[in-house]
Design a protein around this motif. Structure first.
Motif, PDB file in Angstrom:
ATOM      1  N   MET A 106       0.842  -1.190   0.000  1.00  0.00           N
ATOM      2  CA  MET A 106       0.000   0.000   0.000  1.00  0.00           C
ATOM      3  C   MET A 106       0.878   1.240   0.000  1.00  0.00           C
ATOM      4  O   MET A 106       1.845   1.319   0.751  1.00  0.00           O
ATOM      5  CB  MET A 106      -0.907  -0.003   1.221  1.00  0.00           C
ATOM      6  N   ALA A 107       0.555   2.196  -0.880  1.00  0.00           N
ATOM      7  CA  ALA A 107       1.312   3.438  -0.938  1.00  0.00           C
ATOM      8  C   ALA A 107       0.829   4.361   0.163  1.00  0.00           C
ATOM      9  O   ALA A 107      -0.374   4.555   0.357  1.00  0.00           O
ATOM     10  CB  ALA A 107       1.119   4.093  -2.307  1.00  0.00           C
ATOM     11  N   LEU A 108       1.787   4.922   0.906  1.00  0.00           N
ATOM     12  CA  LEU A 108       1.449   5.818   1.996  1.00  0.00           C
ATOM     13  C   LEU A 108       1.499   7.257   1.531  1.00  0.00           C
ATOM     14  O   LEU A 108       2.407   7.648   0.791  1.00  0.00           O
ATOM     15  CB  LEU A 108       2.435   5.636   3.157  1.00  0.00           C
ATOM     16  N   SER A 109       0.544   8.055   1.976  1.00  0.00           N
ATOM     17  CA  SER A 109       0.619   9.494   1.738  1.00  0.00           C
ATOM     18  C   SER A 109       1.711  10.066   2.631  1.00  0.00           C
ATOM     19  O   SER A 109       2.195   9.408   3.569  1.00  0.00           O
ATOM     20  CB  SER A 109      -0.716  10.160   2.066  1.00  0.00           C
ATOM     21  N   LYS A 110       2.101  11.308   2.369  1.00  0.00           N
ATOM     22  CA  LYS A 110       3.129  11.952   3.179  1.00  0.00           C
ATOM     23  C   LYS A 110       2.696  12.024   4.642  1.00  0.00           C
ATOM     24  O   LYS A 110       3.489  11.780   5.554  1.00  0.00           O
ATOM     25  CB  LYS A 110       3.411  13.356   2.636  1.00  0.00           C
ATOM     26  N   THR A 111       1.429  12.331   4.869  1.00  0.00           N
ATOM     27  CA  THR A 111       0.912  12.412   6.232  1.00  0.00           C
ATOM     28  C   THR A 111       0.929  11.042   6.910  1.00  0.00           C
ATOM     29  O   THR A 111       1.331  10.914   8.080  1.00  0.00           O
ATOM     30  CB  THR A 111      -0.527  12.964   6.238  1.00  0.00           C
ATOM     31  N   GLU A 112       0.518  10.004   6.185  1.00  0.00           N
ATOM     32  CA  GLU A 112       0.529   8.653   6.742  1.00  0.00           C
ATOM     33  C   GLU A 112       1.950   8.205   7.067  1.00  0.00           C
ATOM     34  O   GLU A 112       2.194   7.556   8.090  1.00  0.00           O
ATOM     35  CB  GLU A 112      -0.119   7.679   5.764  1.00  0.00           C
ATOM     36  N   LEU A 113       2.902   8.548   6.191  1.00  0.00           N
ATOM     37  CA  LEU A 113       4.291   8.179   6.427  1.00  0.00           C
ATOM     38  C   LEU A 113       4.820   8.873   7.685  1.00  0.00           C
ATOM     39  O   LEU A 113       5.499   8.249   8.511  1.00  0.00           O
ATOM     40  CB  LEU A 113       5.154   8.548   5.225  1.00  0.00           C
TER      41      LEU A 113
ATOM     42  N   ALA B 104       7.761  -2.900   0.024  1.00  0.00           N
ATOM     43  CA  ALA B 104       8.170  -1.976   1.089  1.00  0.00           C
ATOM     44  C   ALA B 104       7.595  -0.593   0.823  1.00  0.00           C
ATOM     45  O   ALA B 104       7.547  -0.138  -0.322  1.00  0.00           O
ATOM     46  CB  ALA B 104       9.689  -1.901   1.176  1.00  0.00           C
ATOM     47  N   GLU B 105       7.146   0.069   1.893  1.00  0.00           N
ATOM     48  CA  GLU B 105       6.623   1.430   1.751  1.00  0.00           C
ATOM     49  C   GLU B 105       7.701   2.485   1.918  1.00  0.00           C
ATOM     50  O   GLU B 105       7.522   3.632   1.513  1.00  0.00           O
ATOM     51  CB  GLU B 105       5.508   1.680   2.781  1.00  0.00           C
TER      52      GLU B 105
ATOM     53  N   GLY C 259      12.116   5.596  -6.251  1.00  0.00           N
ATOM     54  CA  GLY C 259      11.717   6.812  -5.543  1.00  0.00           C
ATOM     55  C   GLY C 259      10.991   6.600  -4.233  1.00  0.00           C
ATOM     56  O   GLY C 259      10.250   7.487  -3.782  1.00  0.00           O
ATOM     57  N   LEU C 260      11.185   5.441  -3.583  1.00  0.00           N
ATOM     58  CA  LEU C 260      10.566   5.234  -2.268  1.00  0.00           C
ATOM     59  C   LEU C 260      11.113   6.249  -1.262  1.00  0.00           C
ATOM     60  O   LEU C 260      12.281   6.617  -1.318  1.00  0.00           O
ATOM     61  CB  LEU C 260      10.862   3.829  -1.751  1.00  0.00           C
ATOM     62  N   PRO C 261      10.274   6.695  -0.320  1.00  0.00           N
ATOM     63  CA  PRO C 261      10.778   7.578   0.739  1.00  0.00           C
ATOM     64  C   PRO C 261      11.795   6.837   1.600  1.00  0.00           C
ATOM     65  O   PRO C 261      11.775   5.604   1.701  1.00  0.00           O
ATOM     66  CB  PRO C 261       9.530   7.952   1.536  1.00  0.00           C
ATOM     67  N   MET C 262      12.679   7.614   2.234  1.00  0.00           N
ATOM     68  CA  MET C 262      13.789   7.007   2.963  1.00  0.00           C
ATOM     69  C   MET C 262      13.925   7.579   4.367  1.00  0.00           C
ATOM     70  O   MET C 262      13.693   8.767   4.588  1.00  0.00           O
ATOM     71  CB  MET C 262      15.101   7.250   2.209  1.00  0.00           C
ATOM     72  N   MET C 263      14.323   6.715   5.300  1.00  0.00           N
ATOM     73  CA  MET C 263      14.758   7.146   6.623  1.00  0.00           C
ATOM     74  C   MET C 263      16.255   6.854   6.731  1.00  0.00           C
ATOM     75  O   MET C 263      16.676   5.705   6.540  1.00  0.00           O
ATOM     76  CB  MET C 263      14.002   6.411   7.740  1.00  0.00           C
ATOM     77  N   LEU C 264      17.028   7.879   7.016  1.00  0.00           N
ATOM     78  CA  LEU C 264      18.472   7.703   7.174  1.00  0.00           C
ATOM     79  C   LEU C 264      18.761   7.175   8.574  1.00  0.00           C
ATOM     80  O   LEU C 264      18.181   7.627   9.560  1.00  0.00           O
ATOM     81  CB  LEU C 264      19.188   9.033   6.975  1.00  0.00           C
ATOM     82  N   TYR C 265      19.684   6.231   8.664  1.00  0.00           N
ATOM     83  CA  TYR C 265      20.067   5.630   9.944  1.00  0.00           C
ATOM     84  C   TYR C 265      21.423   6.215  10.322  1.00  0.00           C
ATOM     85  O   TYR C 265      22.446   5.857   9.754  1.00  0.00           O
ATOM     86  CB  TYR C 265      20.130   4.116   9.774  1.00  0.00           C
TER      87      TYR C 265
ATOM     88  N   GLU D  38      16.386  14.562  -2.116  1.00  0.00           N
ATOM     89  CA  GLU D  38      14.969  14.333  -2.389  1.00  0.00           C
ATOM     90  C   GLU D  38      14.557  12.914  -1.966  1.00  0.00           C
ATOM     91  O   GLU D  38      15.239  11.940  -2.288  1.00  0.00           O
ATOM     92  CB  GLU D  38      14.678  14.523  -3.877  1.00  0.00           C
ATOM     93  N   GLY D  39      13.463  12.825  -1.231  1.00  0.00           N
ATOM     94  CA  GLY D  39      12.960  11.525  -0.801  1.00  0.00           C
ATOM     95  C   GLY D  39      13.272  11.189   0.642  1.00  0.00           C
ATOM     96  O   GLY D  39      12.687  10.243   1.193  1.00  0.00           O
ATOM     97  N   VAL D  40      14.179  11.949   1.278  1.00  0.00           N
ATOM     98  CA  VAL D  40      14.481  11.686   2.687  1.00  0.00           C
ATOM     99  C   VAL D  40      13.329  12.215   3.540  1.00  0.00           C
ATOM    100  O   VAL D  40      13.033  13.411   3.536  1.00  0.00           O
ATOM    101  CB  VAL D  40      15.816  12.328   3.120  1.00  0.00           C
ATOM    102  N   ALA D  41      12.683  11.321   4.250  1.00  0.00           N
ATOM    103  CA  ALA D  41      11.503  11.683   5.046  1.00  0.00           C
ATOM    104  C   ALA D  41      11.767  11.646   6.540  1.00  0.00           C
ATOM    105  O   ALA D  41      11.020  12.235   7.326  1.00  0.00           O
ATOM    106  CB  ALA D  41      10.346  10.739   4.735  1.00  0.00           C
ATOM    107  N   GLY D  42      12.833  10.935   6.938  1.00  0.00           N
ATOM    108  CA  GLY D  42      13.105  10.816   8.360  1.00  0.00           C
ATOM    109  C   GLY D  42      14.550  10.459   8.621  1.00  0.00           C
ATOM    110  O   GLY D  42      15.294  10.083   7.721  1.00  0.00           O
ATOM    111  N   VAL D  43      14.939  10.598   9.884  1.00  0.00           N
ATOM    112  CA  VAL D  43      16.282  10.229  10.334  1.00  0.00           C
ATOM    113  C   VAL D  43      16.145   9.410  11.604  1.00  0.00           C
ATOM    114  O   VAL D  43      15.478   9.827  12.560  1.00  0.00           O
ATOM    115  CB  VAL D  43      17.162  11.466  10.617  1.00  0.00           C
TER     116      VAL D  43
END
Length: 308
Positions: A1-8, A106-107, A137-143, A161-166
């Motif tokens: 399922m594709a997540l919206s920006k808010t859902e992510l 993977a979302e 182009g999946l969103p990414m969380m950097l570790y 572009e695409g980094v959504a979290g850390v």
């Protein structure tokens, strides 16, 4: 399922539950052993199951094994929760794993910080861009396990572009606060040192946290998250203090019993996911096993102290 920006943002602000990687008696992958672990975590409400994280012994797996785990966990989740897939190693392996994880469903991707001894911050920017391209182009969380690269370099990474979290995994909350202030306010900063450090990270602006405890006791992780979301730090600290024995076992031998403690606890629960692979320690020492079993019994997770 594709997540919206808010859902992510919502799931990143929850609990990223790092799943173990199960093996059989011969040390080969046995993904089906994860079924009860995943079912327990989802029943408790864990927001974002993670495959191929460090509690999943990512660096002990071959790239083909990591791909198998991404596909297997996606099948076991079966759309019941979004999946975060760990990505790392050399750039070509990372791209192959990113592509396969995206195809598996993977979302989002969690990008392990490259452990190469010759890492340039601008080289990591290129690395992340290539991984993003390979995933479609999946969103990414950097570790982030090493903040010595400095705030400017962290801001450059977050600007890709695409980094959504850390996932912030260094015990430096003031540096975290500085990084938060230097980056796009839409970035979600996730506590990457599990429950123990979550209150300190929350206090400077992080939301959510990663957890290996969810394999064993997801209800406790969820209670801690609820307390922190309500800014009830007293309750969160109390809940965390009551799991100290478990975290103490995991922190021994230079953190070399981190996954060992989780897998030993799963075995006590009757959900044997096999040994860990070297260089992780296996098994626990008699003293460590006794401490773990006493913790499990004391919290009503098992009825009898076994194997001590």
């Amino acid at each position: 399922m594709a997540l919206s920006k808010t859902e992510l943002r919502d799931v990143l602000s929850g609990i990223s539950g790092i799943l173990v990687t199960p093996y059989d008696s011969e040390g080969e992958l046995a993904p089906e052993k994860l079924v009860p672990v995943i079912d327990r975590a989802l029943a408790a409400g864990v927001h974002f199951p993670v495959v191929n994280g460090n509690t999943g012994e990512f660096y002990a797996l071959t790239t083909d094994e990591a791909i198998t785990m991404a596909k297997s966990v996606a099948e076991m989740l079966d759309g019941r929760a979004p999946m975060l897939a760990g990505i790392g190693r050399g750039v070509r392996d990372a791209c192959a794993l990113a592509k396969a994880s995206a195809e598996a469903g993977a979302e989002a991707l969690m990008i392990h910080q490259p452990p190469d001894p010759f890492v340039a911050p601008r080289g990591v920017v290129d690395y992340i861009k290539r991984v993003a391209d390979a995933s479609g182009g999946l969103p990414m969380m950097l570790y982030l396990r090493n903040d010595a690269i400095g705030t400017k370099a962290i801001a450059d990474l977050c600007a890709v572009e695409g980094v959504a979290g850390v996932k912030w995994a260094t015990p430096n909350p003031m540096k975290l606060a500085e990084a938060i202030n230097a980056c796009d306010p839409d970035i979600v900063w996730v506590g990457g040192l599990a429950e123990t450090w979550a209150p300190a990270f929350y206090a400077v602006g992080a939301r959510g946290f990663t957890s290996g405890l969810i394999n064993v006791w997801p209800e406790r992780s969820m209670a801690i998250h609820a307390a922190l979301e309500a800014s009830d730090y007293a309750t969160a600290r109390k809940l965390i203090s009551e799991m100290k024995a478990f975290e103490d076992v995991r922190a021994e031998e230079m953190n070399g019993t981190n996954v060992t403690g989780v897998k030993a606890a799963l075995k006590l629960l009757g959900d044997d996911c096999g040994a860990t692979r070297p260089p992780s320690a296996w098994p626990l020492t008699d003293v460590q096993q006794e401490k773990l079993a006493s913790f499990m019994k004391g919290n009503g997770l098992i009825g009898q102290v076994e194997g001590v």
